[in-house]
Scaffold this motif. Structure first.
Motif, PDB file in Angstrom:
ATOM      1  N   ALA A   1      50.319 -79.717  51.352  1.00  0.00           N
ATOM      2  CA  ALA A   1      50.766 -80.039  52.646  1.00  0.00           C
ATOM      3  C   ALA A   1      51.898 -79.465  53.155  1.00  0.00           C
ATOM      4  N   LEU A   2      53.109 -79.360  52.413  1.00  0.00           N
ATOM      5  CA  LEU A   2      54.105 -78.728  52.709  1.00  0.00           C
ATOM      6  C   LEU A   2      54.106 -77.095  52.963  1.00  0.00           C
ATOM      7  N   SER A   3      53.365 -76.533  52.034  1.00  0.00           N
ATOM      8  CA  SER A   3      53.192 -75.226  52.145  1.00  0.00           C
ATOM      9  C   SER A   3      52.175 -74.812  53.481  1.00  0.00           C
ATOM     10  N   LYS A   4      51.153 -75.737  53.722  1.00  0.00           N
ATOM     11  CA  LYS A   4      50.343 -75.435  54.962  1.00  0.00           C
ATOM     12  C   LYS A   4      51.129 -75.412  56.310  1.00  0.00           C
ATOM     13  N   PHE A   5      52.223 -76.368  56.569  1.00  0.00           N
ATOM     14  CA  PHE A   5      52.703 -76.322  57.672  1.00  0.00           C
ATOM     15  C   PHE A   5      54.003 -75.791  57.690  1.00  0.00           C
ATOM     16  N   ILE A   6      54.713 -75.341  56.746  1.00  0.00           N
ATOM     17  CA  ILE A   6      56.136 -74.929  56.441  1.00  0.00           C
ATOM     18  C   ILE A   6      55.808 -73.220  55.884  1.00  0.00           C
ATOM     19  N   HIS A   7      56.324 -72.546  56.472  1.00  0.00           N
ATOM     20  CA  HIS A   7      56.184 -71.066  55.866  1.00  0.00           C
ATOM     21  C   HIS A   7      57.359 -70.976  54.935  1.00  0.00           C
ATOM     22  N   ILE A   8      56.923 -70.550  53.801  1.00  0.00           N
ATOM     23  CA  ILE A   8      57.952 -70.384  52.670  1.00  0.00           C
ATOM     24  C   ILE A   8      58.186 -68.697  52.608  1.00  0.00           C
ATOM     25  N   PRO A   9      59.555 -68.497  52.746  1.00  0.00           N
ATOM     26  CA  PRO A   9      59.770 -66.856  52.896  1.00  0.00           C
ATOM     27  C   PRO A   9      59.872 -66.386  51.592  1.00  0.00           C
ATOM     28  N   PHE A  10      59.496 -64.882  51.407  1.00  0.00           N
ATOM     29  CA  PHE A  10      59.693 -64.053  50.501  1.00  0.00           C
ATOM     30  C   PHE A  10      58.537 -64.571  49.232  1.00  0.00           C
ATOM     31  N   VAL A  11      57.518 -65.261  49.503  1.00  0.00           N
ATOM     32  CA  VAL A  11      56.687 -65.560  48.374  1.00  0.00           C
ATOM     33  C   VAL A  11      55.364 -66.074  49.194  1.00  0.00           C
ATOM     34  N   SER A  12      54.272 -65.801  48.283  1.00  0.00           N
ATOM     35  CA  SER A  12      53.092 -66.128  48.940  1.00  0.00           C
ATOM     36  C   SER A  12      52.947 -67.765  48.659  1.00  0.00           C
ATOM     37  N   ARG A  13      52.282 -68.341  49.489  1.00  0.00           N
ATOM     38  CA  ARG A  13      51.824 -69.759  49.508  1.00  0.00           C
ATOM     39  C   ARG A  13      51.122 -70.091  48.156  1.00  0.00           C
TER      40      ARG A  13
ATOM     41  N   ASN B   1      38.629 -83.181  49.939  1.00  0.00           N
ATOM     42  CA  ASN B   1      38.402 -82.939  51.543  1.00  0.00           C
ATOM     43  C   ASN B   1      39.881 -82.684  52.126  1.00  0.00           C
ATOM     44  N   ILE B   2      40.844 -83.377  51.655  1.00  0.00           N
ATOM     45  CA  ILE B   2      42.168 -83.160  52.168  1.00  0.00           C
ATOM     46  C   ILE B   2      42.616 -81.674  51.713  1.00  0.00           C
ATOM     47  N   ALA B   3      42.193 -81.297  50.469  1.00  0.00           N
ATOM     48  CA  ALA B   3      42.717 -80.158  49.985  1.00  0.00           C
ATOM     49  C   ALA B   3      41.962 -79.012  50.565  1.00  0.00           C
ATOM     50  N   THR B   4      40.866 -79.097  50.928  1.00  0.00           N
ATOM     51  CA  THR B   4      40.258 -77.900  51.472  1.00  0.00           C
ATOM     52  C   THR B   4      40.739 -78.018  53.186  1.00  0.00           C
ATOM     53  N   PHE B   5      40.982 -79.249  53.748  1.00  0.00           N
ATOM     54  CA  PHE B   5      41.599 -79.069  55.083  1.00  0.00           C
ATOM     55  C   PHE B   5      43.105 -78.209  55.052  1.00  0.00           C
ATOM     56  N   LEU B   6      43.694 -78.524  53.745  1.00  0.00           N
ATOM     57  CA  LEU B   6      45.093 -78.035  53.732  1.00  0.00           C
ATOM     58  C   LEU B   6      44.903 -76.491  53.307  1.00  0.00           C
ATOM     59  N   GLY B   7      43.815 -75.993  53.164  1.00  0.00           N
ATOM     60  CA  GLY B   7      43.455 -74.612  53.007  1.00  0.00           C
ATOM     61  C   GLY B   7      43.948 -74.445  51.398  1.00  0.00           C
ATOM     62  N   ALA B   8      43.600 -75.220  50.337  1.00  0.00           N
ATOM     63  CA  ALA B   8      43.990 -74.957  49.249  1.00  0.00           C
ATOM     64  C   ALA B   8      42.873 -74.070  48.440  1.00  0.00           C
ATOM     65  N   TRP B   9      41.509 -74.202  48.856  1.00  0.00           N
ATOM     66  CA  TRP B   9      40.448 -73.066  48.745  1.00  0.00           C
ATOM     67  C   TRP B   9      39.609 -73.553  49.789  1.00  0.00           C
ATOM     68  N   LYS B  10      38.499 -72.624  50.009  1.00  0.00           N
ATOM     69  CA  LYS B  10      37.366 -72.887  51.101  1.00  0.00           C
ATOM     70  C   LYS B  10      36.026 -72.878  50.565  1.00  0.00           C
ATOM     71  N   TYR B  11      35.216 -73.672  51.163  1.00  0.00           N
ATOM     72  CA  TYR B  11      33.749 -73.296  50.884  1.00  0.00           C
ATOM     73  C   TYR B  11      33.311 -72.459  51.889  1.00  0.00           C
ATOM     74  N   PRO B  12      32.142 -71.742  51.763  1.00  0.00           N
ATOM     75  CA  PRO B  12      31.982 -70.506  52.534  1.00  0.00           C
ATOM     76  C   PRO B  12      31.457 -71.229  54.002  1.00  0.00           C
ATOM     77  N   GLU B  13      30.928 -72.518  54.219  1.00  0.00           N
ATOM     78  CA  GLU B  13      30.933 -73.065  55.377  1.00  0.00           C
ATOM     79  C   GLU B  13      32.003 -73.621  56.047  1.00  0.00           C
ATOM     80  N   GLN B  14      33.283 -73.395  55.291  1.00  0.00           N
ATOM     81  CA  GLN B  14      34.316 -73.694  56.041  1.00  0.00           C
ATOM     82  C   GLN B  14      35.295 -72.785  56.518  1.00  0.00           C
ATOM     83  N   MET B  15      34.922 -71.420  56.274  1.00  0.00           N
ATOM     84  CA  MET B  15      35.524 -70.161  56.740  1.00  0.00           C
ATOM     85  C   MET B  15      36.190 -70.077  58.095  1.00  0.00           C
ATOM     86  N   GLU B  16      35.114 -70.519  58.875  1.00  0.00           N
ATOM     87  CA  GLU B  16      35.422 -70.538  60.659  1.00  0.00           C
ATOM     88  C   GLU B  16      36.279 -71.748  60.937  1.00  0.00           C
ATOM     89  N   THR B  17      35.515 -72.750  60.332  1.00  0.00           N
ATOM     90  CA  THR B  17      36.161 -74.105  61.090  1.00  0.00           C
ATOM     91  C   THR B  17      35.908 -75.204  59.805  1.00  0.00           C
TER      92      THR B  17
END
Length: 261
Positions: free
Chosen positions: A29-41, A204-220
């Motif tokens: 959640a933190l890494s989804k809404f707060i940008h962490i400088p100099f390192v990828s999420r 469901n929470i993890a995919t909403f936060l972008g931890a990973w994505k199923y193919p049907e979740q790529m656009e929305t």
């Protein structure tokens, strides 16, 4: 009133057993809404997961033996993730330095968090396994479950046949636990299903936060298919079989809380 108190105590112990999974989701959640400088999420999540694991070991919330179990699940999970991403089942779209064949190394901690929960609950609730099937049954079924996660892409999916067999094998099995010196028990299959359901909610929470994505979740984003509960149900059984039998080997049949039928 006493029932409410016991239920509250049980809930508290369950929450404490989820320290590692909750910490991982807070990091997502933190890494989804707060940008962490100099390192990828994804790399930031990996660093935090390693730090959490070290803190739990340092403050003796986990033992060395439990850490070994958790590392085993990390490896099993990472291998499965690499295969599933290769097959296109889901994907990790963001960039990362610590990525192997399209899979960030932090992903193994998602599986390790399940093992961490089981180890924590074992201690906090004094878990006991009653009328547990023999190792001659549990080892092959665990191996078959894990292999089916791979082979169903090429051959017949044996998932529902395996689940039917599990209902037969574990039909009489119960998981005993203790809350404030009072003993309780629950049908093993019911407990597996409940844990699988809550992991599905977490997914469901993890995919909403972008931890990973199923193919049907790529656009929305959309809710993860309810059929995934069966996958988590099977994974929970593998996890408990491994943890239970490792404790059985370490402490012996009289101290492992594992009772064969």
């Amino acid at each position: 009133m006493e029932y409410i108190k016991q239920l509250t105590r049980f809930g508290i112990q369950q929450a404490l057993s989820c320290i590692f999974p909750v910490a991982v989701f807070c990091t997502l959640a933190l890494s989804k809404f707060i940008h962490i400088p100099f390192v990828s999420r994804y790399d930031f999540i990996l660093f935090i997961c390693i730090s959490i694991q070290w803190l739990m070991l340092h403050f003796e919330l986990e033992s060395i033996d439990e850490l070994k179990v958790i590392c085993m699940f990390h490896i099993l999970g990472l291998v499965l993730e690499i295969f599933k991403v290769y097959m296109g089942s889901w994907m990790y779209p963001e960039e990362s330095i610590f990525k192997v064949w399209g899979v960030p190394l932090y992903s193994g901690f998602m599986y390790a968090s399940v093992a961490s929960y089981i180890c924590q609950a074992w201690k906090r609730l004094d878990l006991r396994f009653i009328d547990w099937p023999s190792n001659f049954v549990t080892y092959p079924i665990a191996g078959l479950i894990y292999m089916n996660f791979f082979t169903h892409h090429f051959f017949l999916d044996l998932r529902w046949i395996i689940i039917l067999v599990l209902f037969i094998l574990f039909g009489k099995s119960k998981i005993g636990f203790k809350v404030n010196r009072h003993n309780y028990s629950m049908q093993a299959i019911v407990s597996f299903l409940l844990i699988g359901f809550f992991i599905w909610l977490a997914e469901n929470i993890a995919t909403f936060l972008g931890a990973w994505k199923y193919p049907e979740q790529m656009e929305t984003w959309q809710i993860v298919h309810i059929g995934k509960i069966s996958s988590w149900f099977l994974l929970v059984i593998i996890s408990i079989i491994i943890v239970a039998n490792l404790k059985h080997f370490k402490y012996g049949p009289n101290k492992s809380s594992l009772s064969n039928s």
